[in-house]
Design a protein around this motif. Structure first.
Motif, PDB file in Angstrom:
ATOM      1  N   LYS A 107       1.198   3.042  -6.160  1.00 32.40           N
ATOM      2  CA  LYS A 107      -0.012   3.751  -6.614  1.00 32.40           C
ATOM      3  C   LYS A 107      -0.765   2.866  -7.618  1.00 32.40           C
ATOM      4  O   LYS A 107      -0.145   2.204  -8.446  1.00 32.40           O
ATOM      5  CB  LYS A 107       0.427   5.057  -7.292  1.00 32.40           C
ATOM      6  CG  LYS A 107      -0.690   5.890  -7.791  1.00 32.40           C
ATOM      7  CD  LYS A 107      -0.182   7.182  -8.398  1.00 32.40           C
ATOM      8  CE  LYS A 107      -1.363   7.879  -9.054  1.00 32.40           C
ATOM      9  NZ  LYS A 107      -1.081   9.144  -9.614  1.00 32.40           N
ATOM     10  N   GLY A 108      -2.078   2.862  -7.516  1.00 35.31           N
ATOM     11  CA  GLY A 108      -2.898   2.122  -8.491  1.00 35.31           C
ATOM     12  C   GLY A 108      -3.064   0.647  -8.159  1.00 35.31           C
ATOM     13  O   GLY A 108      -3.615  -0.103  -8.968  1.00 35.31           O
ATOM     14  N   THR A 109      -2.594   0.195  -6.970  1.00 36.33           N
ATOM     15  CA  THR A 109      -2.752  -1.227  -6.619  1.00 36.33           C
ATOM     16  C   THR A 109      -4.207  -1.509  -6.239  1.00 36.33           C
ATOM     17  O   THR A 109      -4.818  -0.752  -5.482  1.00 36.33           O
ATOM     18  CB  THR A 109      -1.843  -1.583  -5.408  1.00 36.33           C
ATOM     19  OG1 THR A 109      -0.507  -1.212  -5.721  1.00 36.33           O
ATOM     20  CG2 THR A 109      -1.918  -3.062  -5.069  1.00 36.33           C
ATOM     21  N   SER A 110      -4.740  -2.602  -6.759  1.00 34.17           N
ATOM     22  CA  SER A 110      -6.110  -2.999  -6.402  1.00 34.17           C
ATOM     23  C   SER A 110      -6.033  -3.970  -5.232  1.00 34.17           C
ATOM     24  O   SER A 110      -5.255  -4.938  -5.277  1.00 34.17           O
ATOM     25  CB  SER A 110      -6.776  -3.701  -7.569  1.00 34.17           C
ATOM     26  OG  SER A 110      -6.786  -2.834  -8.679  1.00 34.17           O
ATOM     27  N   ILE A 111      -6.831  -3.718  -4.221  1.00 33.04           N
ATOM     28  CA  ILE A 111      -6.760  -4.550  -3.010  1.00 33.04           C
ATOM     29  C   ILE A 111      -8.151  -5.030  -2.619  1.00 33.04           C
ATOM     30  O   ILE A 111      -9.092  -4.233  -2.543  1.00 33.04           O
ATOM     31  CB  ILE A 111      -6.157  -3.746  -1.837  1.00 33.04           C
ATOM     32  CG1 ILE A 111      -4.818  -3.155  -2.291  1.00 33.04           C
ATOM     33  CG2 ILE A 111      -5.955  -4.629  -0.601  1.00 33.04           C
ATOM     34  CD1 ILE A 111      -4.294  -2.102  -1.396  1.00 33.04           C
ATOM     35  N   ILE A 112      -8.267  -6.328  -2.388  1.00 32.19           N
ATOM     36  CA  ILE A 112      -9.542  -6.880  -1.905  1.00 32.19           C
ATOM     37  C   ILE A 112      -9.396  -7.093  -0.404  1.00 32.19           C
ATOM     38  O   ILE A 112      -8.505  -7.821   0.043  1.00 32.19           O
ATOM     39  CB  ILE A 112      -9.875  -8.216  -2.605  1.00 32.19           C
ATOM     40  CG1 ILE A 112      -9.905  -8.023  -4.131  1.00 32.19           C
ATOM     41  CG2 ILE A 112     -11.206  -8.768  -2.098  1.00 32.19           C
ATOM     42  CD1 ILE A 112     -10.127  -9.314  -4.921  1.00 32.19           C
ATOM     43  N   LEU A 113     -10.238  -6.428   0.367  1.00 29.92           N
ATOM     44  CA  LEU A 113     -10.192  -6.572   1.827  1.00 29.92           C
ATOM     45  C   LEU A 113     -11.192  -7.654   2.218  1.00 29.92           C
ATOM     46  O   LEU A 113     -12.407  -7.431   2.133  1.00 29.92           O
ATOM     47  CB  LEU A 113     -10.588  -5.258   2.518  1.00 29.92           C
ATOM     48  CG  LEU A 113      -9.539  -4.153   2.597  1.00 29.92           C
ATOM     49  CD1 LEU A 113      -9.160  -3.662   1.213  1.00 29.92           C
ATOM     50  CD2 LEU A 113     -10.072  -2.992   3.407  1.00 29.92           C
ATOM     51  N   GLN A 114     -10.684  -8.832   2.581  1.00 29.68           N
ATOM     52  CA  GLN A 114     -11.583  -9.910   2.979  1.00 29.68           C
ATOM     53  C   GLN A 114     -11.798  -9.743   4.486  1.00 29.68           C
ATOM     54  O   GLN A 114     -10.987 -10.175   5.296  1.00 29.68           O
ATOM     55  CB  GLN A 114     -10.966 -11.269   2.640  1.00 29.68           C
ATOM     56  CG  GLN A 114     -11.924 -12.305   2.101  1.00 29.68           C
ATOM     57  CD  GLN A 114     -13.107 -12.636   3.003  1.00 29.68           C
ATOM     58  OE1 GLN A 114     -13.187 -12.210   4.137  1.00 29.68           O
ATOM     59  NE2 GLN A 114     -14.048 -13.407   2.478  1.00 29.68           N
TER      60      GLN A 114
END
Ligand code: HEM
Length: 469
Positions: free
Chosen positions: A361-368
């Motif tokens: 929970k709370g993970t930041s993810i950048i979707l390239q």
């Protein structure tokens, strides 16, 4: 990722970073998306980075990204910083709303931008297309070198402000109006604040922060005034309930269950202005970037235009857009190679395991998302501009064609609701431009750079137009 072992974020690879600051120094640049692309080459399609200790997962894996996009709004949301920054600017609309609030916003917004309503807004698109064609005709007569990015911005600002709330600007012929100047301040500041490691503006306001406050106040005054006028107009003219003439009227009419407050109506009108301008104008600019290098493609768009709307200046019947399949393929191919939103930023609302990867929970993810769109696995000859690959009957000439990895308009329940409007604007203009002009790049293609400021646009794109006899 394919065996059954659960992978934790700490097990993911990471590109080389700096002591203490992590990957921040490399990411602190105007072309963040290209930095991410380089890291994908270095560390694969799933890896981690950190900015001064704060960890981010980066994924360029289309299946993984698709799953996350589809798990919204329950399991994933946009970066909480996006919501924070926009709310702080007084923008409380569908783009930054989350959970049940988002659901309440999304339905009337999607309805207000539905094909049915876009059809009703079509005269606005036609009017602005005619205006910009006239301007380009004058430019062609004197061989003026055109800054197309600036011209297309004016085009989309004029359409979006009129579609959003009936505000007639004519930025195309009068590039220095105040409203546009205020709007131009907003995007770079959102980008700056969302990616800032520390919210310094909350403690100390720089000159730029003060200019932003002033611009926000001016835009707010204009929009509230228009909201009140629209409410009165709808009361007086009940026929507008059946056929609203702009997005604001459509929103007031579709408001029913959502029961928006004036602040939320304001937030959504503002959201339209932000979401509808740079995205569409950047894509148009990238289209010209390719068209200017491919006269044979310009010819094909022209032939189609002549076949569909004969001697008319442009396609004046909304349903003709369906017939402009090659112009549509040009727009689609442009968005494959140069998506204006190359990455999306998400955050997990709960712990979840996706394809054996454990995401707390709370993970930041950048979707390239851009990477897959230009990979050999998904598209044959991925770096060539080939609109034909989007034409059903011509597609088999390409072995690989995976439209399902395209994320130019996002994905899942939060995909772009402005897609019909954007496509209509782009197809009509691309078709008409090719019908009337040939284009010449005035700068070497390699000198035209991708620049990212919340959206990605071509920097230094200069073109001359030559009218077709
Ligand atoms: C070529 C033009 C455009 C592109 C490439 C584009 C792209 C996108 C993308 C990638 C997203 C994020 C989707 C997601 O999170 O899955 C988005 C969201 C959005 N776009 Fe667009 N867009 C364009 C034009 C427009 C226009 C013309 C409008 C309206 C005037 C618009 C309104 C919105 C709104 C309201 C959202 C937020 C949706 C939500 O969070 O539920 N867009 N767009």
């Amino acid at each position: 990722m394919l065996d059954n072992k659960i992978i934790k974020i700490k097990d993911l690879k990471s590109p080389k970073g700096a002591f203490l600051l992590g990957h921040l120094p490399q990411f602190n640049t105007y072309n963040k998306h290209q930095v991410l692309e380089r890291w994908v080459e270095e560390s694969g399609d799933l890896f981690k980075i950190n900015f001064v200790g704060k960890e981010f997962v980066v994924s360029a894996n289309p299946d993984f990204n698709n799953k996350m996009l589809r798990m919204r709004p329950e399991t994933f949301k946009r970066f909480s910083k996006i919501e924070e920054v926009l709310k702080e600017m007084g923008v409380d609309g569908v783009f930054n709303a989350e959970g049940t609030t988002w659901k309440r916003h999304r339905k009337p917004i999607a309805e207000a931008l539905s094909v049915k309503h876009v059809k009703a807004f079509y005269p606005i698109i036609l009017d602005k297309t005619k205006t910009i064609l006239e301007k380009f005709k004058k430019y062609a007569e004197v061989e003026h070198v055109v800054d197309v990015q600036k011209e297309f911005m004016a085009f989309t600002i004029d359409i979006t402000t009129e579609v959003a709330f009936g505000y007639k600007l004519d930025t195309i012929n009068n590039s220095s109006n105040d409203f546009q100047k205020h709007l131009e301040v907003i995007f770079p500041m959102i980008n700056k604040r969302v990616t800032a490691p520390f919210p310094i503006w909350r403690y100390f306001k720089s000159k730029k922060d003060m200019v932003l406050d002033n611009s926000l106040k001016s835009i707010e005054n204009v929009i509230y005034d228009v909201i009140n006028k629209a409410k009165r107009r709808i009361e007086k003219q009940p026929k507008l309930k059946e056929q609203p003439s702009n997005f604001l009227e459509a929103l007031l009419v579709e408001n029913g269950e959502a029961n928006f407050s004036d602040e939320e109506i304001y937030g959504n009108v503002f959201t339209m202005l932000l979401a509808g301008e740079d995205t569409t104008s950047n894509t148009l600019s990238w289209a010209i970037f390719y068209l200017a290098q491919h006269p044979e493609i310009v010819n094909k768009v022209r032939e189609e235009a002549i076949e569909v709307y004969k001697n008319e200046v442009l396609s004046s019947v909304y349903d003709d857009i369906e017939l402009l399949k090659y112009a549509n393929a040009v727009a689609q191919e442009t968005m494959r190679l140069k998506p204006t939103t190359p990455q999306l930023y998400l955050e997990s609302n709960e712990h979840i395991i996706i394809e054996n990867v454990s995401i707390p929970k709370g993970t930041s993810i950048i979707l390239q998302n851009k990477v897959a769109q230009t990979q050999e696995n998904y598209f044959s000859n991925p770096n060539t501009f080939t609109p034909e690959r989007w034409l059903l009957n011509e597609c088999p000439m390409h072995e690989k064609h995976s439209p399902n990895v395209m994320r130019a308009f996002g994905g899942g329940a939060r995909y772009c609701p402005g897609m019909h409007l954007a496509k209509s604007e782009m197809i009509v203009l691309i078709s008409a431009l090719c019908k009337h002009f040939n284009f010449k790049l005035e700068v070497k293609p390699e000198e035209i750079k991708e620049r990212f400021e919340f959206t990605m646009y071509p920097e230094n794109l200069k073109v001359t137009f030559k009218a077709v006899e």
